[in-house]
Design an enzyme around this catalytic site. Structure first.
Site, PDB file in Angstrom:
ATOM      1  N   PHE A 112       3.790 -19.191  13.975  1.00 51.44           N
ATOM      2  CA  PHE A 112       3.051 -18.029  14.474  1.00 51.44           C
ATOM      3  C   PHE A 112       1.760 -17.946  13.667  1.00 51.44           C
ATOM      4  O   PHE A 112       1.782 -17.629  12.471  1.00 51.44           O
ATOM      5  CB  PHE A 112       3.920 -16.787  14.259  1.00 51.44           C
ATOM      6  CG  PHE A 112       3.317 -15.463  14.615  1.00 51.44           C
ATOM      7  CD1 PHE A 112       3.191 -15.063  15.935  1.00 51.44           C
ATOM      8  CD2 PHE A 112       2.923 -14.574  13.608  1.00 51.44           C
ATOM      9  CE1 PHE A 112       2.675 -13.808  16.258  1.00 51.44           C
ATOM     10  CE2 PHE A 112       2.412 -13.314  13.921  1.00 51.44           C
ATOM     11  CZ  PHE A 112       2.295 -12.939  15.245  1.00 51.44           C
TER      12      PHE A 112
ATOM     13  N   GLU B  58      -5.582 -15.977   8.582  1.00 57.60           N
ATOM     14  CA  GLU B  58      -6.621 -17.003   8.404  1.00 57.60           C
ATOM     15  C   GLU B  58      -7.017 -17.061   6.932  1.00 57.60           C
ATOM     16  O   GLU B  58      -6.739 -16.121   6.184  1.00 57.60           O
ATOM     17  CB  GLU B  58      -7.840 -16.652   9.275  1.00 57.60           C
ATOM     18  CG  GLU B  58      -7.458 -16.554  10.737  1.00 57.60           C
ATOM     19  CD  GLU B  58      -8.658 -16.581  11.672  1.00 57.60           C
ATOM     20  OE1 GLU B  58      -9.816 -16.468  11.185  1.00 57.60           O
ATOM     21  OE2 GLU B  58      -8.435 -16.709  12.892  1.00 57.60           O
TER      22      GLU B  58
ATOM     23  N   GLY C 114      -6.176 -11.538   6.412  1.00 56.68           N
ATOM     24  CA  GLY C 114      -4.739 -11.443   6.657  1.00 56.68           C
ATOM     25  C   GLY C 114      -4.382 -10.061   7.157  1.00 56.68           C
ATOM     26  O   GLY C 114      -4.125  -9.846   8.345  1.00 56.68           O
TER      27      GLY C 114
ATOM     28  N   GLN D 245      17.022 -10.375 -16.240  1.00 57.32           N
ATOM     29  CA  GLN D 245      17.205  -9.776 -17.567  1.00 57.32           C
ATOM     30  C   GLN D 245      18.665  -9.881 -18.010  1.00 57.32           C
ATOM     31  O   GLN D 245      18.954 -10.245 -19.158  1.00 57.32           O
ATOM     32  CB  GLN D 245      16.762  -8.300 -17.520  1.00 57.32           C
ATOM     33  CG  GLN D 245      16.627  -7.644 -18.880  1.00 57.32           C
ATOM     34  CD  GLN D 245      15.483  -8.247 -19.686  1.00 57.32           C
ATOM     35  OE1 GLN D 245      14.582  -8.874 -19.141  1.00 57.32           O
ATOM     36  NE2 GLN D 245      15.541  -8.086 -20.987  1.00 57.32           N
TER      37      GLN D 245
ATOM     38  N   HIS E 164      20.741 -12.077 -17.185  1.00 55.81           N
ATOM     39  CA  HIS E 164      21.059 -13.487 -17.489  1.00 55.81           C
ATOM     40  C   HIS E 164      20.394 -13.981 -18.774  1.00 55.81           C
ATOM     41  O   HIS E 164      20.592 -15.152 -19.161  1.00 55.81           O
ATOM     42  CB  HIS E 164      20.638 -14.390 -16.315  1.00 55.81           C
ATOM     43  CG  HIS E 164      21.614 -14.406 -15.175  1.00 55.81           C
ATOM     44  ND1 HIS E 164      21.857 -13.304 -14.389  1.00 55.81           N
ATOM     45  CD2 HIS E 164      22.417 -15.385 -14.698  1.00 55.81           C
ATOM     46  CE1 HIS E 164      22.760 -13.606 -13.468  1.00 55.81           C
ATOM     47  NE2 HIS E 164      23.121 -14.853 -13.649  1.00 55.81           N
TER      48      HIS E 164
ATOM     49  N   GLY F 238      18.157 -15.747 -21.410  1.00 54.66           N
ATOM     50  CA  GLY F 238      17.379 -16.992 -21.333  1.00 54.66           C
ATOM     51  C   GLY F 238      17.768 -17.855 -20.143  1.00 54.66           C
ATOM     52  O   GLY F 238      16.922 -18.527 -19.549  1.00 54.66           O
TER      53      GLY F 238
ATOM     54  N   GLU G  47       4.232 -10.680   6.218  1.00 61.68           N
ATOM     55  CA  GLU G  47       4.431  -9.811   7.393  1.00 61.68           C
ATOM     56  C   GLU G  47       3.997  -8.371   7.089  1.00 61.68           C
ATOM     57  O   GLU G  47       4.680  -7.410   7.446  1.00 61.68           O
ATOM     58  CB  GLU G  47       5.877  -9.893   7.901  1.00 61.68           C
ATOM     59  CG  GLU G  47       6.173 -11.295   8.415  1.00 61.68           C
ATOM     60  CD  GLU G  47       7.343 -11.405   9.372  1.00 61.68           C
ATOM     61  OE1 GLU G  47       7.600 -10.454  10.128  1.00 61.68           O
ATOM     62  OE2 GLU G  47       7.969 -12.469   9.371  1.00 61.68           O
TER      63      GLU G  47
ATOM     64  N   SER H 161       2.759  -4.367   1.068  1.00 59.86           N
ATOM     65  CA  SER H 161       3.284  -3.018   0.822  1.00 59.86           C
ATOM     66  C   SER H 161       2.210  -1.966   1.090  1.00 59.86           C
ATOM     67  O   SER H 161       2.510  -0.865   1.568  1.00 59.86           O
ATOM     68  CB  SER H 161       3.795  -2.907  -0.618  1.00 59.86           C
ATOM     69  OG  SER H 161       4.924  -3.745  -0.776  1.00 59.86           O
ATOM     70  N   GLU H 162       0.947  -2.317   0.800  1.00 58.82           N
ATOM     71  CA  GLU H 162      -0.134  -1.368   1.086  1.00 58.82           C
ATOM     72  C   GLU H 162      -0.252  -1.150   2.591  1.00 58.82           C
ATOM     73  O   GLU H 162      -0.453  -0.019   3.062  1.00 58.82           O
ATOM     74  CB  GLU H 162      -1.468  -1.887   0.522  1.00 58.82           C
ATOM     75  CG  GLU H 162      -1.572  -1.903  -1.005  1.00 58.82           C
ATOM     76  CD  GLU H 162      -0.778  -3.045  -1.646  1.00 58.82           C
ATOM     77  OE1 GLU H 162      -0.432  -4.008  -0.950  1.00 58.82           O
ATOM     78  OE2 GLU H 162      -0.501  -2.953  -2.857  1.00 58.82           O
TER      79      GLU H 162
END
Ligand SMILES: Cc1cc2nc3c(=O)[nH]c(=O)nc-3n(C[C@H](O)[C@H](O)[C@H](O)COP(=O)(O)OP(=O)(O)OC[C@H]3O[C@@H](n4cnc5c(N)ncnc54)[C@H](O)[C@@H]3O)c2cc1C
Length: 382
Positions: free
Chosen positions: A123, A127, A131, A339, A341, A343, A366, A369-370
Protein backbone atom coordinates in the site's frame (compact mmCIF):
# COMPACT_ATOMS: atom_id res chain seq x y z
CA UNK A 1 -22.42 -5.29 26.34
CA UNK A 2 -20.36 -8.48 26.38
CA UNK A 3 -16.72 -8.52 25.37
CA UNK A 4 -16.21 -12.22 26.06
CA UNK A 5 -15.23 -14.27 23.02
CA UNK A 6 -17.62 -16.88 21.63
CA UNK A 7 -16.50 -20.49 21.06
CA UNK A 8 -15.45 -19.93 17.45
CA UNK A 9 -13.38 -16.88 18.37
CA UNK A 10 -11.75 -18.74 21.25
CA UNK A 11 -10.91 -21.67 18.98
CA UNK A 12 -9.34 -19.35 16.41
CA UNK A 13 -7.32 -17.62 19.11
CA UNK A 14 -6.11 -20.95 20.53
CA UNK A 15 -5.07 -22.33 17.14
CA UNK A 16 -3.10 -19.19 16.27
CA UNK A 17 -1.57 -19.14 19.76
CA UNK A 18 -0.33 -22.72 19.22
CA UNK A 19 0.95 -21.85 15.74
CA UNK A 20 2.83 -18.81 17.07
CA UNK A 21 4.45 -20.81 19.87
CA UNK A 22 5.20 -23.98 17.94
CA UNK A 23 5.99 -22.71 14.43
CA UNK A 24 6.94 -19.01 14.70
CA UNK A 25 8.83 -18.84 18.02
CA UNK A 26 11.54 -21.43 17.22
CA UNK A 27 12.68 -19.83 13.95
CA UNK A 28 11.85 -16.14 14.06
CA UNK A 29 14.91 -15.03 16.05
CA UNK A 30 17.14 -16.34 13.26
CA UNK A 31 15.13 -14.54 10.55
CA UNK A 32 15.27 -11.37 12.65
CA UNK A 33 19.01 -11.53 13.06
CA UNK A 34 19.63 -12.30 9.39
CA UNK A 35 16.94 -9.88 8.16
CA UNK A 36 15.30 -12.62 6.08
CA UNK A 37 11.63 -12.81 5.15
CA UNK A 38 9.85 -15.82 6.69
CA UNK A 39 8.38 -17.33 3.50
CA UNK A 40 7.66 -20.69 5.10
CA UNK A 41 5.67 -19.09 7.93
CA UNK A 42 3.73 -17.01 5.39
CA UNK A 43 2.99 -20.16 3.40
CA UNK A 44 1.65 -21.89 6.48
CA UNK A 45 -0.45 -18.88 7.49
CA UNK A 46 -1.88 -19.00 3.98
CA UNK A 47 -2.82 -22.66 4.43
CA UNK A 48 -4.53 -21.76 7.71
CA UNK A 49 -6.67 -19.25 5.84
CA UNK A 50 -5.38 -16.24 7.79
CA UNK A 51 -4.91 -14.01 4.72
CA UNK A 52 -8.56 -14.51 3.74
CA UNK A 53 -10.02 -14.15 7.22
CA UNK A 54 -12.17 -11.00 6.94
CA UNK A 55 -13.26 -11.48 3.32
CA UNK A 56 -16.38 -13.00 1.78
CA UNK A 57 -16.17 -16.60 0.58
CA UNK A 58 -17.24 -15.63 -2.96
CA UNK A 59 -13.85 -13.91 -3.38
CA UNK A 60 -11.88 -16.77 -1.85
CA UNK A 61 -12.08 -15.46 1.71
CA UNK A 62 -12.95 -17.28 4.93
CA UNK A 63 -16.15 -15.33 5.61
CA UNK A 64 -14.92 -14.07 8.98
CA UNK A 65 -14.76 -10.47 10.12
CA UNK A 66 -12.24 -7.78 10.96
CA UNK A 67 -12.38 -8.60 14.67
CA UNK A 68 -11.26 -12.16 13.91
CA UNK A 69 -8.27 -10.69 12.05
CA UNK A 70 -7.47 -8.55 15.12
CA UNK A 71 -7.56 -11.58 17.42
CA UNK A 72 -5.11 -13.35 15.12
CA UNK A 73 -2.79 -10.33 14.98
CA UNK A 74 -2.78 -10.08 18.76
CA UNK A 75 -1.78 -13.73 19.16
CA UNK A 76 0.95 -13.51 16.51
CA UNK A 77 2.41 -10.30 17.96
CA UNK A 78 2.45 -11.90 21.40
CA UNK A 79 5.30 -13.96 19.96
CA UNK A 80 6.60 -11.85 17.06
CA UNK A 81 5.70 -8.53 15.44
CA UNK A 82 7.43 -9.02 12.06
CA UNK A 83 5.10 -11.91 11.27
CA UNK A 84 2.10 -10.02 12.63
CA UNK A 85 2.80 -6.87 10.57
CA UNK A 86 3.35 -8.99 7.47
CA UNK A 87 -0.18 -10.36 7.86
CA UNK A 88 -1.66 -7.00 8.92
CA UNK A 89 -0.21 -5.15 5.95
CA UNK A 90 -1.11 -7.95 3.53
CA UNK A 91 -4.74 -8.03 4.60
CA UNK A 92 -5.63 -4.58 5.83
CA UNK A 93 -3.43 -2.49 3.50
CA UNK A 94 -2.78 -4.90 0.62
CA UNK A 95 -5.95 -6.83 -0.21
CA UNK A 96 -8.54 -4.61 1.49
CA UNK A 97 -8.34 -1.63 -0.92
CA UNK A 98 -9.00 -3.98 -3.86
CA UNK A 99 -11.78 -5.76 -1.97
CA UNK A 100 -13.47 -2.50 -0.95
CA UNK A 101 -12.94 -0.35 -4.03
CA UNK A 102 -11.93 -2.63 -6.93
CA UNK A 103 -13.93 -3.48 -10.04
CA UNK A 104 -15.18 -7.05 -10.50
CA UNK A 105 -12.31 -7.64 -12.97
CA UNK A 106 -9.72 -6.36 -10.50
CA UNK A 107 -11.17 -8.50 -7.71
CA UNK A 108 -11.28 -11.60 -9.91
CA UNK A 109 -7.69 -11.07 -11.04
CA UNK A 110 -6.02 -10.29 -7.72
CA UNK A 111 -8.06 -11.41 -4.73
CA UNK A 112 -7.78 -15.22 -5.05
CA UNK A 113 -3.97 -15.01 -4.89
CA UNK A 114 -3.93 -12.37 -2.15
CA UNK A 115 -6.52 -14.05 0.07
CA UNK A 116 -4.74 -17.40 -0.11
CA UNK A 117 -1.41 -15.83 0.89
CA UNK A 118 0.11 -17.05 -2.37
CA UNK A 119 0.80 -13.39 -3.24
CA UNK A 120 1.20 -10.14 -1.26
CA UNK A 121 0.26 -6.55 -2.08
CA UNK A 122 1.74 -3.29 -0.77
CA UNK A 123 0.00 0.00 0.00
CA UNK A 124 1.97 2.99 -1.26
CA UNK A 125 0.86 6.18 0.44
CA UNK A 126 3.91 7.56 2.27
CA UNK A 127 6.57 9.39 0.26
CA UNK A 128 10.14 10.38 1.11
CA UNK A 129 8.96 13.99 1.57
CA UNK A 130 5.58 13.43 3.23
CA UNK A 131 3.85 10.95 5.52
CA UNK A 132 1.36 12.39 8.00
CA UNK A 133 0.41 15.12 5.53
CA UNK A 134 -0.95 13.06 2.64
CA UNK A 135 -1.97 16.32 0.93
CA UNK A 136 1.75 16.73 0.27
CA UNK A 137 1.73 13.76 -2.14
CA UNK A 138 3.98 14.53 -5.11
CA UNK A 139 3.76 11.29 -7.10
CA UNK A 140 1.83 12.14 -10.27
CA UNK A 141 -0.14 10.01 -12.68
CA UNK A 142 -1.12 11.43 -16.07
CA UNK A 143 -3.60 9.76 -18.39
CA UNK A 144 -2.00 9.23 -21.81
CA UNK A 145 -4.50 7.54 -24.11
CA UNK A 146 -5.54 4.38 -22.33
CA UNK A 147 -2.58 4.33 -19.96
CA UNK A 148 -1.57 6.06 -16.71
CA UNK A 149 1.99 7.33 -16.73
CA UNK A 150 3.29 7.43 -13.14
CA UNK A 151 6.28 9.41 -11.87
CA UNK A 152 7.40 9.76 -8.26
CA UNK A 153 8.48 7.72 -5.27
CA UNK A 154 7.08 6.08 -2.17
CA UNK A 155 8.86 5.41 1.14
CA UNK A 156 8.71 2.63 3.76
CA UNK A 157 6.28 0.38 1.86
CA UNK A 158 5.61 -2.91 3.66
CA UNK A 159 5.48 -6.18 1.66
CA UNK A 160 6.46 -4.35 -1.52
CA UNK A 161 9.59 -6.28 -2.46
CA UNK A 162 9.17 -9.95 -1.53
CA UNK A 163 9.47 -12.74 -4.11
CA UNK A 164 5.69 -13.14 -3.90
CA UNK A 165 4.69 -9.46 -4.08
CA UNK A 166 2.17 -9.18 -6.91
CA UNK A 167 1.33 -5.46 -6.86
CA UNK A 168 1.39 -2.16 -5.04
CA UNK A 169 -1.54 0.24 -4.85
CA UNK A 170 -0.16 3.74 -5.24
CA UNK A 171 -1.77 7.06 -4.37
CA UNK A 172 -0.96 9.74 -6.92
CA UNK A 173 -2.00 13.25 -7.89
CA UNK A 174 -4.14 12.87 -11.01
CA UNK A 175 -5.30 16.48 -11.40
CA UNK A 176 -6.58 19.57 -9.62
CA UNK A 177 -10.04 19.88 -8.06
CA UNK A 178 -12.28 22.90 -8.80
CA UNK A 179 -11.33 24.34 -5.36
CA UNK A 180 -7.65 24.21 -6.34
CA UNK A 181 -6.74 21.24 -4.10
CA UNK A 182 -5.00 18.15 -5.41
CA UNK A 183 -7.08 15.39 -6.96
CA UNK A 184 -5.73 12.14 -5.49
CA UNK A 185 -6.46 8.74 -7.00
CA UNK A 186 -5.28 5.21 -6.34
CA UNK A 187 -3.72 3.07 -9.07
CA UNK A 188 -2.72 -0.60 -9.11
CA UNK A 189 0.86 -1.16 -10.25
CA UNK A 190 1.74 -4.84 -10.81
CA UNK A 191 5.24 -5.96 -9.77
CA UNK A 192 7.66 -6.07 -12.67
CA UNK A 193 6.00 -3.23 -14.59
CA UNK A 194 8.76 -1.38 -16.54
CA UNK A 195 9.65 1.89 -14.80
CA UNK A 196 8.68 0.53 -11.34
CA UNK A 197 11.83 -0.02 -9.26
CA UNK A 198 12.05 -1.52 -5.80
CA UNK A 199 15.09 -0.36 -3.79
CA UNK A 200 16.98 -2.79 -1.54
CA UNK A 201 15.38 -3.26 1.90
CA UNK A 202 15.98 -0.60 4.56
CA UNK A 203 18.24 -1.22 7.53
CA UNK A 204 15.64 -0.92 10.32
CA UNK A 205 15.69 -0.73 14.12
CA UNK A 206 12.95 -3.36 14.38
CA UNK A 207 10.48 -5.49 12.38
CA UNK A 208 13.62 -7.01 10.91
CA UNK A 209 11.92 -10.08 9.45
CA UNK A 210 9.35 -7.94 7.63
CA UNK A 211 9.78 -6.49 4.15
CA UNK A 212 10.05 -2.70 3.68
CA UNK A 213 11.28 -0.77 0.61
CA UNK A 214 11.43 2.57 -1.11
CA UNK A 215 9.77 2.47 -4.54
CA UNK A 216 10.34 4.67 -7.56
CA UNK A 217 8.17 5.19 -10.61
CA UNK A 218 9.87 6.54 -13.68
CA UNK A 219 7.48 6.94 -16.62
CA UNK A 220 5.82 3.78 -15.36
CA UNK A 221 2.86 2.90 -17.60
CA UNK A 222 -0.13 0.85 -16.50
CA UNK A 223 -3.52 0.42 -18.19
CA UNK A 224 -6.19 3.07 -17.46
CA UNK A 225 -8.28 0.18 -16.12
CA UNK A 226 -5.84 -0.12 -13.18
CA UNK A 227 -7.48 2.89 -11.53
CA UNK A 228 -8.84 1.64 -8.20
CA UNK A 229 -12.40 2.86 -7.69
CA UNK A 230 -13.37 6.33 -8.82
CA UNK A 231 -10.88 8.92 -9.99
CA UNK A 232 -10.39 11.59 -7.30
CA UNK A 233 -11.48 9.30 -4.44
CA UNK A 234 -7.94 8.44 -3.33
CA UNK A 235 -8.11 10.59 -0.19
CA UNK A 236 -11.41 9.09 1.01
CA UNK A 237 -10.18 5.58 0.19
CA UNK A 238 -7.03 5.70 2.23
CA UNK A 239 -8.77 7.43 5.15
CA UNK A 240 -11.16 4.48 5.32
CA UNK A 241 -8.34 1.95 4.99
CA UNK A 242 -6.27 3.68 7.68
CA UNK A 243 -9.22 4.00 10.10
CA UNK A 244 -9.71 0.24 9.98
CA UNK A 245 -5.99 -0.41 9.98
CA UNK A 246 -5.62 1.45 13.27
CA UNK A 247 -7.75 -1.14 15.03
CA UNK A 248 -5.53 -3.88 13.59
CA UNK A 249 -2.35 -2.07 14.69
CA UNK A 250 -3.88 -1.61 18.14
CA UNK A 251 -4.47 -5.38 18.31
CA UNK A 252 -0.88 -5.99 17.24
CA UNK A 253 0.35 -3.57 19.93
CA UNK A 254 -1.75 -5.34 22.58
CA UNK A 255 -0.16 -8.62 21.51
CA UNK A 256 3.32 -7.20 21.98
CA UNK A 257 2.32 -5.72 25.36
CA UNK A 258 0.92 -9.10 26.47
CA UNK A 259 4.00 -10.92 25.21
CA UNK A 260 6.04 -8.67 27.51
CA UNK A 261 3.89 -9.81 30.45
CA UNK A 262 4.32 -13.49 29.47
CA UNK A 263 8.10 -13.24 29.18
CA UNK A 264 8.43 -11.19 32.38
CA UNK A 265 6.48 -13.67 34.51
CA UNK A 266 8.55 -16.60 33.26
CA UNK A 267 11.82 -14.78 33.82
CA UNK A 268 10.86 -13.33 37.21
CA UNK A 269 10.07 -16.81 38.52
CA UNK A 270 13.43 -18.19 37.37
CA UNK A 271 15.92 -15.40 37.98
CA UNK A 272 17.42 -15.41 41.45
CA UNK A 273 18.75 -12.31 43.23
CA UNK A 274 19.58 -11.93 46.92
CA UNK A 275 18.66 -15.53 47.59
CA UNK A 276 15.26 -15.70 45.96
CA UNK A 277 13.45 -15.35 42.63
CA UNK A 278 13.14 -11.67 41.67
CA UNK A 279 9.41 -12.33 41.20
CA UNK A 280 9.12 -12.52 45.00
CA UNK A 281 9.92 -8.81 45.23
CA UNK A 282 6.94 -6.53 45.24
CA UNK A 283 8.76 -4.01 43.03
CA UNK A 284 8.84 -6.62 40.26
CA UNK A 285 5.29 -7.86 40.96
CA UNK A 286 3.95 -4.31 40.73
CA UNK A 287 5.71 -3.73 37.43
CA UNK A 288 4.10 -6.88 36.03
CA UNK A 289 0.69 -5.98 37.50
CA UNK A 290 0.86 -2.58 35.82
CA UNK A 291 1.90 -4.17 32.52
CA UNK A 292 -1.07 -6.56 32.70
CA UNK A 293 -3.44 -3.68 33.53
CA UNK A 294 -2.21 -1.71 30.52
CA UNK A 295 -2.49 -4.66 28.12
CA UNK A 296 -6.01 -5.39 29.38
CA UNK A 297 -7.34 -1.84 29.04
CA UNK A 298 -5.75 -1.48 25.61
CA UNK A 299 -7.42 -4.72 24.56
CA UNK A 300 -10.82 -3.42 25.67
CA UNK A 301 -10.25 -0.25 23.65
CA UNK A 302 -9.63 -2.16 20.42
CA UNK A 303 -12.51 -4.59 21.10
CA UNK A 304 -14.77 -1.52 21.45
CA UNK A 305 -13.53 0.10 18.23
CA UNK A 306 -13.93 -3.19 16.31
CA UNK A 307 -17.43 -3.74 17.73
CA UNK A 308 -18.50 -0.27 16.57
CA UNK A 309 -17.00 -0.82 13.14
CA UNK A 310 -18.74 -4.18 12.70
CA UNK A 311 -22.05 -2.66 13.86
CA UNK A 312 -21.72 -0.08 11.07
CA UNK A 313 -21.42 2.76 13.60
CA UNK A 314 -18.89 5.62 13.50
CA UNK A 315 -15.59 4.32 14.88
CA UNK A 316 -12.94 6.84 13.80
CA UNK A 317 -12.39 8.31 17.28
CA UNK A 318 -12.43 4.93 19.02
CA UNK A 319 -9.97 3.46 16.48
CA UNK A 320 -7.61 6.41 17.05
CA UNK A 321 -7.95 6.04 20.85
CA UNK A 322 -7.28 2.30 20.61
CA UNK A 323 -4.20 2.81 18.43
CA UNK A 324 -2.83 5.67 20.55
CA UNK A 325 -3.37 3.85 23.83
CA UNK A 326 -2.18 0.41 22.67
CA UNK A 327 0.99 1.72 21.06
CA UNK A 328 1.85 3.74 24.21
CA UNK A 329 1.23 0.65 26.32
CA UNK A 330 3.37 -1.51 24.02
CA UNK A 331 6.33 0.87 24.40
CA UNK A 332 5.82 1.07 28.19
CA UNK A 333 5.59 -2.70 28.59
CA UNK A 334 8.59 -3.36 26.35
CA UNK A 335 10.66 -0.95 28.45
CA UNK A 336 9.57 -2.55 31.74
CA UNK A 337 9.99 -6.12 30.46
CA UNK A 338 13.54 -5.27 29.41
CA UNK A 339 14.18 -3.78 32.86
CA UNK A 340 12.92 -6.94 34.56
CA UNK A 341 15.32 -8.99 32.42
CA UNK A 342 18.28 -6.86 33.51
CA UNK A 343 21.36 -7.30 31.29
CA UNK A 344 19.79 -10.25 29.49
CA UNK A 345 17.02 -7.92 28.32
CA UNK A 346 19.66 -6.14 26.26
CA UNK A 347 20.71 -9.37 24.52
CA UNK A 348 19.07 -10.08 21.18
CA UNK A 349 18.58 -13.75 21.98
CA UNK A 350 15.84 -12.81 24.46
CA UNK A 351 12.39 -12.11 22.97
CA UNK A 352 12.00 -8.97 25.09
CA UNK A 353 14.92 -7.36 23.25
CA UNK A 354 12.99 -7.95 20.02
CA UNK A 355 9.80 -6.59 21.63
CA UNK A 356 11.66 -3.46 22.69
CA UNK A 357 13.03 -2.84 19.19
CA UNK A 358 9.64 -3.60 17.60
CA UNK A 359 7.57 -1.43 19.93
CA UNK A 360 8.61 2.08 18.85
CA UNK A 361 7.32 1.85 15.28
CA UNK A 362 3.82 1.27 16.70
CA UNK A 363 3.77 4.94 17.76
CA UNK A 364 4.71 5.95 14.20
CA UNK A 365 3.24 3.65 11.52
CA UNK A 366 -0.33 4.01 10.17
CA UNK A 367 -0.56 7.46 11.74
CA UNK A 368 1.76 8.78 14.44
CA UNK A 369 0.57 9.33 18.01
CA UNK A 370 0.34 13.05 17.22
CA UNK A 371 -1.91 12.26 14.25
CA UNK A 372 -4.13 10.07 16.48
CA UNK A 373 -4.48 12.99 18.90
CA UNK A 374 -5.38 15.28 15.99
CA UNK A 375 -8.10 12.82 14.89
CA UNK A 376 -9.51 12.53 18.41
CA UNK A 377 -9.49 16.30 18.96
CA UNK A 378 -11.14 16.92 15.58
CA UNK A 379 -13.82 14.37 16.36
CA UNK A 380 -14.46 16.24 19.62
CA UNK A 381 -15.21 19.32 17.54
CA UNK A 382 -11.91 21.12 18.10
C1 LIG B 1 8.67 0.00 9.05
C2 LIG B 1 7.67 0.93 8.42
C3 LIG B 1 6.67 0.41 7.62
C4 LIG B 1 5.76 1.28 6.97
N1 LIG B 1 4.83 0.77 6.10
C5 LIG B 1 4.12 1.63 5.33
C6 LIG B 1 3.28 1.15 4.26
O1 LIG B 1 3.16 -0.06 4.04
N2 LIG B 1 2.63 2.06 3.48
C7 LIG B 1 2.74 3.40 3.69
O2 LIG B 1 2.14 4.16 2.94
N3 LIG B 1 3.50 3.89 4.71
C8 LIG B 1 4.20 3.04 5.50
N4 LIG B 1 5.00 3.53 6.52
C9 LIG B 1 5.08 4.97 6.72
C10 LIG B 1 4.44 5.46 8.01
O3 LIG B 1 3.05 5.33 7.95
C11 LIG B 1 4.92 6.92 8.20
O4 LIG B 1 6.29 6.85 8.58
C12 LIG B 1 4.10 7.67 9.23
O5 LIG B 1 2.79 7.88 8.78
C13 LIG B 1 4.73 9.03 9.57
O6 LIG B 1 5.05 9.75 8.43
P1 LIG B 1 6.53 10.39 8.28
O7 LIG B 1 7.50 9.29 8.54
O8 LIG B 1 6.60 11.05 6.96
O9 LIG B 1 6.63 11.42 9.42
P2 LIG B 1 6.16 13.02 9.36
O10 LIG B 1 4.77 13.08 8.83
O11 LIG B 1 7.24 13.75 8.64
O12 LIG B 1 6.17 13.37 10.87
C14 LIG B 1 7.36 13.68 11.60
C15 LIG B 1 6.93 14.06 13.01
O13 LIG B 1 6.13 15.26 12.97
C16 LIG B 1 4.90 15.02 13.59
N5 LIG B 1 3.85 15.83 12.96
C17 LIG B 1 3.55 15.88 11.63
N6 LIG B 1 2.52 16.71 11.42
C18 LIG B 1 2.16 17.19 12.63
C19 LIG B 1 1.15 18.11 13.09
N7 LIG B 1 0.30 18.68 12.25
N8 LIG B 1 1.07 18.36 14.40
C20 LIG B 1 1.92 17.78 15.28
N9 LIG B 1 2.90 16.91 14.91
C21 LIG B 1 3.00 16.62 13.61
C22 LIG B 1 4.65 13.53 13.46
O14 LIG B 1 3.70 13.06 14.40
C23 LIG B 1 6.06 13.00 13.68
O15 LIG B 1 6.32 12.95 15.05
C24 LIG B 1 5.86 2.67 7.20
C25 LIG B 1 6.86 3.18 8.05
C26 LIG B 1 7.77 2.33 8.64
C27 LIG B 1 8.87 2.93 9.48
Amino acid sequence: MDFRLDEEQQALRESVRDFAREVVAPVIGDHYEKHTFPYEIVRQMGKMGLFGLPFAEEHGGMGGDYFALCLVLEELARVDSSVAITLEAAVSLGAMPIYRFGTEEQKARWLPKLLSGEALAGFGLTEPGTGSDAGGTRTRAVLDGDEWVINGSKAFITNSGTDITALVTVTAVTGTKPDGSKELSTIIVPSGTPGFTVAPGYSKVGWNASDTHELTFDDCRVPAANLLGERGRGFAQFLRILDEGRIAIAALAVGLAQGCVDESITYAKERQAFGQPIGNYQAIQFKIADMEMKAHTARLAYYDAAARMLAGEPFKRQAAIAKLHASTVAVDNAREATQIHGGYGFMNEYPVARFWRDSKILEIGEGTSEVQRMIIARDLGM
